[in-house]
Design a protein around this motif. Structure first.
Motif, PDB file in Angstrom:
ATOM      1  N   ILE A 132     -15.246  13.529   6.751  1.00  0.00           N
ATOM      2  CA  ILE A 132     -15.372  14.268   5.488  1.00  0.00           C
ATOM      3  C   ILE A 132     -16.347  15.430   5.653  1.00  0.00           C
ATOM      4  O   ILE A 132     -16.088  16.555   5.205  1.00  0.00           O
ATOM      5  N   VAL A 133     -17.477  15.178   6.313  1.00  0.00           N
ATOM      6  CA  VAL A 133     -18.452  16.247   6.580  1.00  0.00           C
ATOM      7  C   VAL A 133     -17.793  17.357   7.401  1.00  0.00           C
ATOM      8  O   VAL A 133     -17.957  18.554   7.110  1.00  0.00           O
ATOM      9  N   ASN A 134     -17.056  16.967   8.429  1.00  0.00           N
ATOM     10  CA  ASN A 134     -16.359  17.925   9.293  1.00  0.00           C
ATOM     11  C   ASN A 134     -15.435  18.819   8.463  1.00  0.00           C
ATOM     12  O   ASN A 134     -15.463  20.057   8.575  1.00  0.00           O
ATOM     13  N   LEU A 135     -14.598  18.208   7.631  1.00  0.00           N
ATOM     14  CA  LEU A 135     -13.620  18.967   6.851  1.00  0.00           C
ATOM     15  C   LEU A 135     -14.297  19.901   5.855  1.00  0.00           C
ATOM     16  O   LEU A 135     -13.869  21.054   5.674  1.00  0.00           O
ATOM     17  N   VAL A 136     -15.350  19.417   5.194  1.00  0.00           N
ATOM     18  CA  VAL A 136     -16.056  20.258   4.217  1.00  0.00           C
ATOM     19  C   VAL A 136     -16.656  21.480   4.897  1.00  0.00           C
ATOM     20  O   VAL A 136     -16.517  22.619   4.417  1.00  0.00           O
ATOM     21  N   VAL A 137     -17.323  21.276   6.030  1.00  0.00           N
ATOM     22  CA  VAL A 137     -17.944  22.395   6.743  1.00  0.00           C
ATOM     23  C   VAL A 137     -16.876  23.335   7.289  1.00  0.00           C
ATOM     24  O   VAL A 137     -17.039  24.572   7.263  1.00  0.00           O
ATOM     25  N   ALA A 138     -15.761  22.791   7.798  1.00  0.00           N
ATOM     26  CA  ALA A 138     -14.684  23.641   8.318  1.00  0.00           C
ATOM     27  C   ALA A 138     -14.100  24.523   7.225  1.00  0.00           C
ATOM     28  O   ALA A 138     -13.824  25.713   7.444  1.00  0.00           O
ATOM     29  N   VAL A 139     -13.919  23.964   6.018  1.00  0.00           N
ATOM     30  CA  VAL A 139     -13.400  24.748   4.895  1.00  0.00           C
ATOM     31  C   VAL A 139     -14.398  25.832   4.497  1.00  0.00           C
ATOM     32  O   VAL A 139     -14.028  27.005   4.333  1.00  0.00           O
ATOM     33  N   LEU A 140     -15.673  25.452   4.331  1.00  0.00           N
ATOM     34  CA  LEU A 140     -16.688  26.437   3.955  1.00  0.00           C
ATOM     35  C   LEU A 140     -16.832  27.509   5.029  1.00  0.00           C
ATOM     36  O   LEU A 140     -16.962  28.700   4.717  1.00  0.00           O
ATOM     37  N   GLY A 141     -16.816  27.089   6.301  1.00  0.00           N
ATOM     38  CA  GLY A 141     -16.930  28.043   7.399  1.00  0.00           C
ATOM     39  C   GLY A 141     -15.769  29.021   7.425  1.00  0.00           C
ATOM     40  O   GLY A 141     -15.945  30.206   7.726  1.00  0.00           O
ATOM     41  N   THR A 142     -14.575  28.537   7.074  1.00  0.00           N
ATOM     42  CA  THR A 142     -13.404  29.413   7.031  1.00  0.00           C
ATOM     43  C   THR A 142     -13.536  30.443   5.911  1.00  0.00           C
ATOM     44  O   THR A 142     -13.242  31.633   6.093  1.00  0.00           O
ATOM     45  N   PHE A 143     -14.004  29.994   4.732  1.00  0.00           N
ATOM     46  CA  PHE A 143     -14.224  30.939   3.623  1.00  0.00           C
ATOM     47  C   PHE A 143     -15.246  32.009   4.008  1.00  0.00           C
ATOM     48  O   PHE A 143     -15.064  33.193   3.731  1.00  0.00           O
ATOM     49  N   VAL A 144     -16.334  31.565   4.645  1.00  0.00           N
ATOM     50  CA  VAL A 144     -17.379  32.516   5.054  1.00  0.00           C
ATOM     51  C   VAL A 144     -16.831  33.504   6.075  1.00  0.00           C
ATOM     52  O   VAL A 144     -17.058  34.719   5.984  1.00  0.00           O
ATOM     53  N   ALA A 145     -16.103  32.989   7.067  1.00  0.00           N
ATOM     54  CA  ALA A 145     -15.559  33.863   8.108  1.00  0.00           C
ATOM     55  C   ALA A 145     -14.594  34.884   7.527  1.00  0.00           C
ATOM     56  O   ALA A 145     -14.605  36.060   7.905  1.00  0.00           O
ATOM     57  N   ARG A 146     -13.758  34.454   6.580  1.00  0.00           N
ATOM     58  CA  ARG A 146     -12.815  35.386   5.983  1.00  0.00           C
ATOM     59  C   ARG A 146     -13.528  36.390   5.092  1.00  0.00           C
ATOM     60  O   ARG A 146     -13.131  37.565   5.001  1.00  0.00           O
ATOM     61  N   ALA A 147     -14.596  35.927   4.421  1.00  0.00           N
ATOM     62  CA  ALA A 147     -15.369  36.850   3.589  1.00  0.00           C
ATOM     63  C   ALA A 147     -16.037  37.932   4.430  1.00  0.00           C
ATOM     64  O   ALA A 147     -16.198  39.073   3.995  1.00  0.00           O
ATOM     65  N   LEU A 148     -16.417  37.549   5.635  1.00  0.00           N
ATOM     66  CA  LEU A 148     -17.042  38.512   6.548  1.00  0.00           C
ATOM     67  C   LEU A 148     -16.002  39.299   7.335  1.00  0.00           C
ATOM     68  O   LEU A 148     -16.354  40.087   8.212  1.00  0.00           O
ATOM     69  N   LYS A 149     -14.722  39.056   7.037  1.00  0.00           N
ATOM     70  CA  LYS A 149     -13.619  39.732   7.726  1.00  0.00           C
ATOM     71  C   LYS A 149     -13.731  39.587   9.239  1.00  0.00           C
ATOM     72  O   LYS A 149     -13.611  40.548   9.991  1.00  0.00           O
ATOM     73  N   SER A 150     -13.971  38.355   9.660  1.00  0.00           N
ATOM     74  CA  SER A 150     -14.187  38.103  11.092  1.00  0.00           C
ATOM     75  C   SER A 150     -13.002  37.396  11.720  1.00  0.00           C
ATOM     76  O   SER A 150     -13.149  36.554  12.592  1.00  0.00           O
ATOM     77  N   ALA A 151     -11.796  37.708  11.246  1.00  0.00           N
ATOM     78  CA  ALA A 151     -10.630  37.068  11.851  1.00  0.00           C
ATOM     79  C   ALA A 151     -10.446  37.497  13.294  1.00  0.00           C
ATOM     80  O   ALA A 151      -9.904  36.768  14.117  1.00  0.00           O
ATOM     81  N   ASP A 152     -10.888  38.739  13.630  1.00  0.00           N
ATOM     82  CA  ASP A 152     -10.805  39.192  15.015  1.00  0.00           C
ATOM     83  C   ASP A 152     -11.888  38.550  15.852  1.00  0.00           C
ATOM     84  O   ASP A 152     -12.990  38.281  15.372  1.00  0.00           O
ATOM     85  N   GLY A 153     -11.587  38.322  17.098  1.00  0.00           N
ATOM     86  CA  GLY A 153     -12.561  37.761  18.029  1.00  0.00           C
ATOM     87  C   GLY A 153     -13.550  38.817  18.471  1.00  0.00           C
ATOM     88  O   GLY A 153     -13.414  40.012  18.178  1.00  0.00           O
TER      89      GLY A 153
END
Length: 529
Positions: free
Chosen positions: A480-501
């Motif tokens: 559950i901790v893993n999934l919550v952090v993965a979801v939040l991390g994905t939102f943050v990454a997309r907010a920062l427009k960091s889809a590119d490597g």
């Protein structure tokens, strides 16, 4: 020393070892110096071979020994293994059938291969590979627990017999690859079915029937202050449910489960097996009842080794010659999964560590050679785990292995159906879930085994501030901790427009929104046999 038992055990062990060496020429279509041939059996196994291979892979000697031993000590809680092996097959049908299709199209060998092409992240693939290797190592070591318990019961002491057995295993696995455990699995499963079907009729008849067996078990648990019994109670029901469900999720994530599936000839083979393999769950239910039979028979473990409970039961109630057959079933039952697990771990190292970070231009032959050598190293490590660590503690390591492998669920299991997760979020989720899992396990004590830490998988919710005695599976909370952090991390990454490597590239677009067209075509035109 029990001479008759030792002779029969040795003869059957030598027969299957010979089969392991001969397997190099069995169903061989190409050069064994490739991972497809050595590590996946040429991806050519049909329904019958796959049924025995996966059955031998998932139902191990540790299951044969430890599940009834757990029921002997804890009662109804040990039956979690039955629903867990029932619910796992629909999930395998959903996940691993698709993974087979994707792997067939893209020539993938390991779960980390899939993650590499799905998310375009060598870092995430490396974490999945390391996770798989680390989680598999104690599982291999635990196969030795079954052999060691049998050897103790027959009166063979010392480490030499154990070392010889695994040296033979290492030799024929190195030579024959996955074909060796696939061929041996026929003998292994036949022996186990024979022993259990005889035991389920013969032993109750000697002990006065099933009513006497359950009465003896109830009397034992009623006399103990621990929250054990022949039925669950309010405090361990949640633990039972989450442990069964969490174990089912973990099982199809283990590299050896994936290896058995990818060795299948086509998707229909997998589907037929997912329909037929629950027959093993029926067998597991009968195996579990041996724990109550041991209580009724008044069996005592050798020393403090609870894993000797079932070998001791067989030794006490069966004639010597049939006890030898039963011990051979346990011993051979350790060889099949240990071989598959070591091959799966070696494939991860060769494909996702050696080729990715040490030799990007490695040939197929070089890759196979590295995998063969790695399989030997893995087995040596498993033997050292048993020789250098308290066996009771090594059993606790399996609980750690389950918690560890669960942390690959978002990238492997969910990744098969969605690319919504960002690779950075998945890495962050993996790290958070791993840290949470280790912290939870560290804070679980087991007074019965004098372990202040890593004493089991039942985490008391009272340690999180709840006023209750209810426990829950630590791996479930970590996931559950893993999934919550993965979801939040994905939102943050997309907010920062960091889809590119960092190098300006994007993950390789192997999958359209509705799936890779090549995979869809394969799924709809797969041959019927």
């Amino acid at each position: 020393m029990k001479t008759t038992e030792i002779v029969i055990f040795t003869l059957l062990f030598l027969v299957v070892s010979g089969m392991g060496f001969v397997a190099a020429r069995w169903r061989r279509a190409g050069d064994l110096a490739t991972l497809d041939e050595w590590g996946l059996g040429g991806r050519s196994f049909g329904s019958w071979i796959t049924w025995f291979l996966i059955g031998g892979d998932l139902y191990t000697a540790y299951t044969f020994v430890a599940v009834p031993a757990l029921i002997f000590g804890a009662g109804a809680m040990g039956f979690y293994a039955v629903p867990y092996t029932v619910v796992v097959y629909p999930m395998v049908m959903l996940v691993l059938v698709r993974l087979w299709s994707v792997s067939h199209v893209h020539n993938l060998v390991t779960p980390a291969d899939f993650v590499r092409v799905r998310f375009g992240s060598p870092t995430l693939a490396l974490l999945v590979a390391i996770t798989g290797i680390v989680a598999t190592m104690p599982y291999i070591a635990l196969q030795l627990v079954g052999i060691e318990a049998v050897l103790k019961t027959m009166g063979l002491t010392g480490d030499l017999p154990l070392i010889i057995a695994f040296a033979i295993l290492a030799a024929y696995t190195y030579q024959s690859g996955l074909r060796a455990p696939a061929l041996i699995a026929f003998v292994k499963d036949s022996l186990i079915y024979l022993v259990i079907l005889v035991a389920i009729v013969y032993i109750p008849a000697k002990l006065g029937g099933w009513a006497s067996i359950f009465d003896a078990a109830k009397a034992k648990f009623d006399a103990t202050p621990a929250p054990d019994g022949i039925t669950l109670n309010a405090n361990n029901q949640l633990q039972y449910v989450t442990l069964a469900f969490g174990s089912a999720l973990a099982l199809f994530l283990y590299p050896h489960s994936v290896t058995g599936i990818l060795a299948s000839r086509n998707r229909n083979v997998i589907k037929r097996n997912m329909s037929a393999l629950p027959a093993y769950s029926l067998l597991l239910g009968l195996i579990a009842l041996l724990g109550y039979m041991a209580i009724a028979a008044g069996v005592k473990p050798i020393g403090k080794d609870s894993n000797t409970i079932i070998p001791q039961l067989f030794d006490n109630v069966f004639p010597d010659w049939f006890a030898g057959v039963a011990f051979a079933a346990v011993g051979i039952g350790a060889l099949v999964p240990a071989a598959i697990m070591s091959i799966a771990a070696a494939n991860l190292f060769a494909r996702n560590i050696y080729r990715e970070y040490f030799n990007r231009n490695a040939s197929a032959a070089q890759e196979a050679t590295v995998s063969k050598i790695a399989s030997l190293v893995v087995k040596i490590g498993a033997v050292l785990c048993i020789l250098l660590i308290d066996p009771q503690f090594s059993i606790d390591l399996q609980l750690i292995g389950g918690v560890i492998i669960l942390q690959t669920l978002p990238s492997v299991g969910l990744g098969l159906y969605t690319r919504w997760f960002h690779r950075g979020g998945l890495v962050a989720g993996w790290a958070a879930g791993m840290a949470a899992g280790m912290l939870l396990l560290y804070n679980i004590a087991n007074p019965a085994t004098n372990h202040a830490h890593f004493g089991g998988s039942a985490f008391p919710l009272s340690q999180l501030g709840f006023d209750t005695k209810i426990t829950v599976y630590a791996g479930f909370l970590a996931l559950i901790v893993n999934l919550v952090v993965a979801v939040l991390g994905t939102f943050v990454a997309r907010a920062l427009k960091s889809a590119d490597g960092p190098d300006g590239t994007r993950p390789e677009d192997y999958f359209a929104d509705q799936g890779d067209p090549r995979v869809h075509e394969l799924e709809t035109t797969a041959p019927a046999s």
